[in-house]
Enzyme design. Sequence first.
Site, short mmCIF file in Angstrom:
data_model
loop_
_atom_site.label_atom_id
_atom_site.label_comp_id
_atom_site.label_asym_id
_atom_site.label_seq_id
_atom_site.Cartn_x
_atom_site.Cartn_y
_atom_site.Cartn_z
N GLN A 202 3.82 7.41 14.97
CA GLN A 202 3.11 6.90 14.16
C GLN A 202 1.70 5.80 14.39
OE1 GLN A 202 4.92 3.55 11.44
NE2 GLN A 202 4.44 5.88 10.34
N GLU B 84 0.79 -1.23 -0.17
CA GLU B 84 -0.29 0.02 0.07
C GLU B 84 1.06 1.27 0.06
OE1 GLU B 84 -3.43 0.65 2.71
OE2 GLU B 84 -2.46 1.62 3.82
#
Length: 289
Positions: free
Chosen positions: A212, A17
């Site tokens: 993150q 992705e």
Amino acid sequence: MSIARLFDEKKVVFSFEVFPPKRDGSIDTIWKTLEELRSLRPDFISVTYSAGGSGSDHAATLQIAGAIRSRYGILPLAHLTCVNSTREEVLPFLAQLRREGVEDILALRGDRVPGVPPKTDFPHASDLVAFLREQGGFSISGACYPEGHTEAPDLVQDVLNLRKKVDAGAEHLISQLFFDNSVFYSFVERARIAGINVPIEAGIMPVVNAKQIQRMVSLCGASLPHKFTRMISRYEDNPEALRDAGIAYAVDQIVDLIAQGVQGIHLYTMNNPLVARRISEAVASLRDA
């Protein structure tokens, strides 16, 4: 060939992705990333789609997905969210996908945007899947949540909702990230018992940045096993060590998943070809073994 058909030919489908560069960045930065990812021989590459309603973001998704097919010779999977879209707004996007030769769509509801009332044409991803099937010409993928969608009341209702999505026309599922493989195995068992027989890919995100991952976990509700939290706490102040440990953790997950017969691995690259390369090379010999 549609992405769903890959699972008839591959022992393990291996995919990536990527996401369009942020609004304040140039889209040109993605081309170098894709050049490097192409050499890793992914079976397909998915491109995310903003739920914020920005036409420029959607145009970037189209441009990148088209280039993945025409410039890099790889099957593209274009994400499409519907929480802030009407049927009339989705149709031009589909027409542009056709012009780009993109035939695979990952149909998602998308995250609600604070302060932006959701539109009502597609209350659920299954409504978008059904609409896409009516339009014809596309192979449709969907998302699944090994630990249940954060808005589902329980795991039983979650898998029943997933069955609705498959019955509406989803031919292939990609899971949200998880860090405990036993969670994924239990989910697949529930799905098969519920009569969901389409291919299910395991979504793997290597942890290379503590902040993150905290954000991602807060969004998707993934649980953190003790082994994982110990790794984060030990290396969170050493970026290089955390990156290497995160790569090793992801490789360990993938090795176990392939050994247990997983149908596919979808690697959330975060547009980091170095991390993608190290993981891909570590498991390359397992993909066809």
